[in-house]
Design a protein around this motif. Structure first.
Motif, PDB file in Angstrom:
ATOM      1  N   THR A 164       0.811  -1.212   0.000  1.00 50.21           N
ATOM      2  CA  THR A 164       0.000   0.000   0.000  1.00 50.21           C
ATOM      3  C   THR A 164       0.847   1.266   0.000  1.00 50.21           C
ATOM      4  OG1 THR A 164      -1.786  -1.141   1.154  1.00 50.21           O
ATOM      5  CG2 THR A 164      -1.809   1.251   1.224  1.00 50.21           C
ATOM      6  N   GLU A 165       1.939   1.257   0.754  1.00 48.65           N
ATOM      7  CA  GLU A 165       2.795   2.445   0.828  1.00 48.65           C
ATOM      8  C   GLU A 165       3.290   2.860  -0.559  1.00 48.65           C
ATOM      9  OE1 GLU A 165       3.672   4.482   3.210  1.00 48.65           O
ATOM     10  OE2 GLU A 165       2.563   3.453   4.784  1.00 48.65           O
ATOM     11  N   SER A 166       3.882   1.921  -1.274  1.00 51.07           N
ATOM     12  CA  SER A 166       4.424   2.234  -2.589  1.00 51.07           C
ATOM     13  C   SER A 166       3.320   2.519  -3.600  1.00 51.07           C
ATOM     14  CB  SER A 166       5.296   1.072  -3.084  1.00 51.07           C
ATOM     15  OG  SER A 166       6.473   0.969  -2.303  1.00 51.07           O
ATOM     16  N   GLN A 167       2.184   1.844  -3.456  1.00 48.62           N
ATOM     17  CA  GLN A 167       1.077   2.078  -4.374  1.00 48.62           C
ATOM     18  C   GLN A 167       0.493   3.473  -4.190  1.00 48.62           C
ATOM     19  OE1 GLN A 167      -1.531  -1.295  -3.773  1.00 48.62           O
ATOM     20  NE2 GLN A 167       0.120  -2.723  -4.282  1.00 48.62           N
ATOM     21  N   ASP A 168       0.440   3.927  -2.944  1.00 54.87           N
ATOM     22  CA  ASP A 168      -0.015   5.290  -2.686  1.00 54.87           C
ATOM     23  C   ASP A 168       0.985   6.300  -3.257  1.00 54.87           C
ATOM     24  OD1 ASP A 168      -1.862   7.178  -1.478  1.00 54.87           O
ATOM     25  OD2 ASP A 168      -0.285   7.578  -0.016  1.00 54.87           O
ATOM     26  N   SER A 197       0.538   6.671  -6.964  1.00 55.37           N
ATOM     27  CA  SER A 197      -0.597   7.529  -7.330  1.00 55.37           C
ATOM     28  C   SER A 197      -0.236   9.002  -7.132  1.00 55.37           C
ATOM     29  CB  SER A 197      -1.840   7.167  -6.508  1.00 55.37           C
ATOM     30  OG  SER A 197      -1.664   7.487  -5.145  1.00 55.37           O
ATOM     31  N   MET A 198       0.589   9.315  -6.123  1.00 57.94           N
ATOM     32  CA  MET A 198       1.040  10.687  -5.910  1.00 57.94           C
ATOM     33  C   MET A 198       1.926  11.146  -7.071  1.00 57.94           C
ATOM     34  SD  MET A 198       1.907  10.392  -1.823  1.00 57.94           S
ATOM     35  CE  MET A 198       2.707  12.004  -1.684  1.00 57.94           C
ATOM     36  N   LEU A 199       2.796  10.245  -7.551  1.00 54.80           N
ATOM     37  CA  LEU A 199       3.644  10.582  -8.696  1.00 54.80           C
ATOM     38  C   LEU A 199       2.802  10.839  -9.937  1.00 54.80           C
ATOM     39  CD1 LEU A 199       6.815   8.287  -8.833  1.00 54.80           C
ATOM     40  CD2 LEU A 199       6.693  10.747  -8.412  1.00 54.80           C
ATOM     41  N   LEU A 200       1.795   9.997 -10.155  1.00 50.26           N
ATOM     42  CA  LEU A 200       0.924  10.179 -11.309  1.00 50.26           C
ATOM     43  C   LEU A 200       0.226  11.535 -11.239  1.00 50.26           C
ATOM     44  CD1 LEU A 200      -0.422   9.117 -13.876  1.00 50.26           C
ATOM     45  CD2 LEU A 200      -2.142   8.006 -12.425  1.00 50.26           C
ATOM     46  N   ARG A 201      -0.252  11.895 -10.066  1.00 47.36           N
ATOM     47  CA  ARG A 201      -0.897  13.196  -9.888  1.00 47.36           C
ATOM     48  C   ARG A 201       0.104  14.325 -10.137  1.00 47.36           C
ATOM     49  NH1 ARG A 201      -1.018  17.005  -5.972  1.00 47.36           N
ATOM     50  NH2 ARG A 201      -2.940  18.238  -5.688  1.00 47.36           N
ATOM     51  N   MET A 202       1.334  14.169  -9.652  1.00 46.01           N
ATOM     52  CA  MET A 202       2.359  15.194  -9.825  1.00 46.01           C
ATOM     53  C   MET A 202       2.606  15.480 -11.303  1.00 46.01           C
ATOM     54  SD  MET A 202       6.349  15.115  -8.531  1.00 46.01           S
ATOM     55  CE  MET A 202       6.876  13.912  -9.781  1.00 46.01           C
ATOM     56  N   TYR A 203       2.765  14.434 -12.093  1.00 41.46           N
ATOM     57  CA  TYR A 203       3.031  14.636 -13.520  1.00 41.46           C
ATOM     58  C   TYR A 203       1.795  15.148 -14.261  1.00 41.46           C
ATOM     59  CZ  TYR A 203       7.606  12.509 -13.007  1.00 41.46           C
ATOM     60  OH  TYR A 203       8.900  12.256 -12.637  1.00 41.46           O
ATOM     61  N   THR A 204       0.622  14.721 -13.812  1.00 42.25           N
ATOM     62  CA  THR A 204      -0.607  15.237 -14.412  1.00 42.25           C
ATOM     63  C   THR A 204      -0.725  16.736 -14.165  1.00 42.25           C
ATOM     64  OG1 THR A 204      -1.730  13.105 -14.138  1.00 42.25           O
ATOM     65  CG2 THR A 204      -3.120  15.046 -14.450  1.00 42.25           C
ATOM     66  N   ARG A 205      -0.438  17.174 -12.948  1.00 38.79           N
ATOM     67  CA  ARG A 205      -0.493  18.600 -12.618  1.00 38.79           C
ATOM     68  C   ARG A 205       0.560  19.372 -13.424  1.00 38.79           C
ATOM     69  NH1 ARG A 205      -3.250  20.259  -7.985  1.00 38.79           N
ATOM     70  NH2 ARG A 205      -5.125  18.979  -7.824  1.00 38.79           N
ATOM     71  N   TRP A 206       1.758  18.793 -13.557  1.00 44.85           N
ATOM     72  CA  TRP A 206       2.802  19.451 -14.351  1.00 44.85           C
ATOM     73  C   TRP A 206       2.322  19.656 -15.785  1.00 44.85           C
ATOM     74  CZ3 TRP A 206       5.210  17.534 -18.749  1.00 44.85           C
ATOM     75  CH2 TRP A 206       6.244  18.329 -19.250  1.00 44.85           C
ATOM     76  N   ALA A 207       1.718  18.614 -16.357  1.00 48.02           N
ATOM     77  CA  ALA A 207       1.230  18.701 -17.734  1.00 48.02           C
ATOM     78  C   ALA A 207       0.133  19.749 -17.862  1.00 48.02           C
ATOM     79  CB  ALA A 207       0.718  17.329 -18.196  1.00 48.02           C
TER      80      ALA A 207
END
Length: 376
Positions: free
Chosen positions: A137-141, A144-154
């Motif tokens: 769960t730790e790494s999976q969370d 998802s934070m990394l995915l959000r980070m790159y989405t926000r950057w885009a």
């Protein structure tokens, strides 16, 4: 003019001069004039592929030449305002012009980095894959934070983001995701982000509030157009179908519409579940596989060109590139360039340009043997 302001003016002038040299100014202006004439010729579209190529080149030249002209004019205008303000002893006019010059310096430096995005596929759209590391769960969370980070950057760059595939975590977060990011130079900007990202924080999933270290990986590869031919014999691939996971409408998890294609010689696997149609997912997965194999070829060429560079071994898939510490202190540090931020919340909200620019500059310096400012 104050000495500090004169220094800024000199830096802007030097940067503009370098931009002009990069464009090979006289030739670029002549080329744009030619392309403008060609654009008025109706016969150009007899060959749509060639027409689109020329129109992209025309747009890029227009953007670049227009930016340099605009910066040159703005520099002259602000110098004039400072001289006028000093003559009339109007401090507010001088202060406003100096503030504009400081802002210009940041813009012109960003333009310099943009000129470094001249690689074979830098201008292309890009695929981005995120994979959670070991740790449940730790790494999976964290993934998802990394995915959000790159989405926000885009989104900050007004790029379009399309989710192609997501495997949700059991309790929270994601096991993996693949997105398509569409925008000019999307691959060029993101290509240095491939690698392992490390998070240190007090776990929200630990009842004892202990500190945890989690890992997740990013992988970036360019979308390739029809002019690049990547031939993959079907005998070299394995195609699996499975039911889509996650939200997506009434048909999700009811049909085997998701497709995974594995390239047997390299072990590269791609998956797509964005469409309800297995046929469409299969077509998209083939595009993704061709792009992955093309990106592997680009990496081989770069590795060969930089075989003598000691830093090369620290760049690439499987190597940690950045550390994000949320507790006991707050710091994001790029382990390749040394660039740091003491505001992880801003970074995780997509404020990545400083990291990308430094990494890109380092990559260019490593391949050219000369500092970025000396490139033309």
């Amino acid at each position: 003019m104050r000495a500090e302001t004169q220094t800024i003016v000199d830096e802007i002038k030097q940067a503009i001069s370098l931009l002009r040299r990069h464009f090979d100014w006289d030739q670029a202006v002549k080329r744009l004039e030619y392309l403008n004439v060609r654009a008025e010729d109706a016969s150009l579209w007899n060959d749509p592929a060639e027409a689109q190529k020329l129109m992209r080149e025309r747009q890029n030249l227009e953007d670049g030449i227009g930016a340099v002209k605009g910066l040159t004019q703005a520099l002259e205008d602000n110098i004039g305002l400072i001289e006028l303000g000093e003559e009339e002893d109007d401090g507010s006019v001088v202060a406003d012009a100096e503030a504009a010059l400081r802002s210009m310096l940041g813009e012109v430096k960003a333009r310099q980095v943009e000129t470094l995005l001249s690689g074979e596929a830098d201008a292309n759209d890009t695929y981005l894959e995120i994979h959670a590391g070991a740790g449940g769960t730790e790494s999976q969370d964290w993934a998802s934070m990394l995915l959000r980070m790159y989405t926000r950057w885009a989104e900050r760059r007004r790029f379009k983001v399309e989710v192609l595939e997501v495997h949700e975590g059991e309790e929270a977060g994601i096991k993996s995701a693949t997105v398509l990011i569409k925008g000019h130079n999307a691959y060029g900007w993101l290509k240095t982000e491939s690698g392992v990202h490390r998070l240190v924080r007090i776990s929200p999933y630990d009842s004892n509030a202990r500190r945890h270290t989690s890992f997740a990986s990013a992988w970036v590869y360019p979308v390739i157009d029809d002019s690049i031919v990547i031939d993959i014999p079907e005998s070299e691939v394995r195609i699996d179908t499975y039911r889509s996971s996650g939200s997506g409408g009434q048909h999700v998890n009811t049909t085997d519409s998701a497709v995974r294609i594995t390239h047997i010689p390299t072990g590269i696997a791609v998956a797509c579940q964005a469409e309800r149609s297995q046929h469409k997912n299969r077509a998209k997965a083939w595009e993704m596989l061709r792009s992955r194999l093309y990106e592997e070829e680009l990496k081989r060429r770069e590795a060969a060109a930089n075989a003598t560079e000691a830093t090369k071994s620290d760049i690439g898939w499987g190597h940690q590139i950045r550390s994000y510490v949320l507790q006991p202190y707050q710091l994001v540090k790029d382990l390749r360039t040394g660039v740091e931020s003491t505001s992880p919340s801003n970074v995780l909200d997509g404020d990545l340009d400083d990291f990308m620019e430094a990494s890109l500059s380092q990559r260019i310096e490593g391949s050219s043997g000369q500092p970025v400012a000396d490139l033309d």
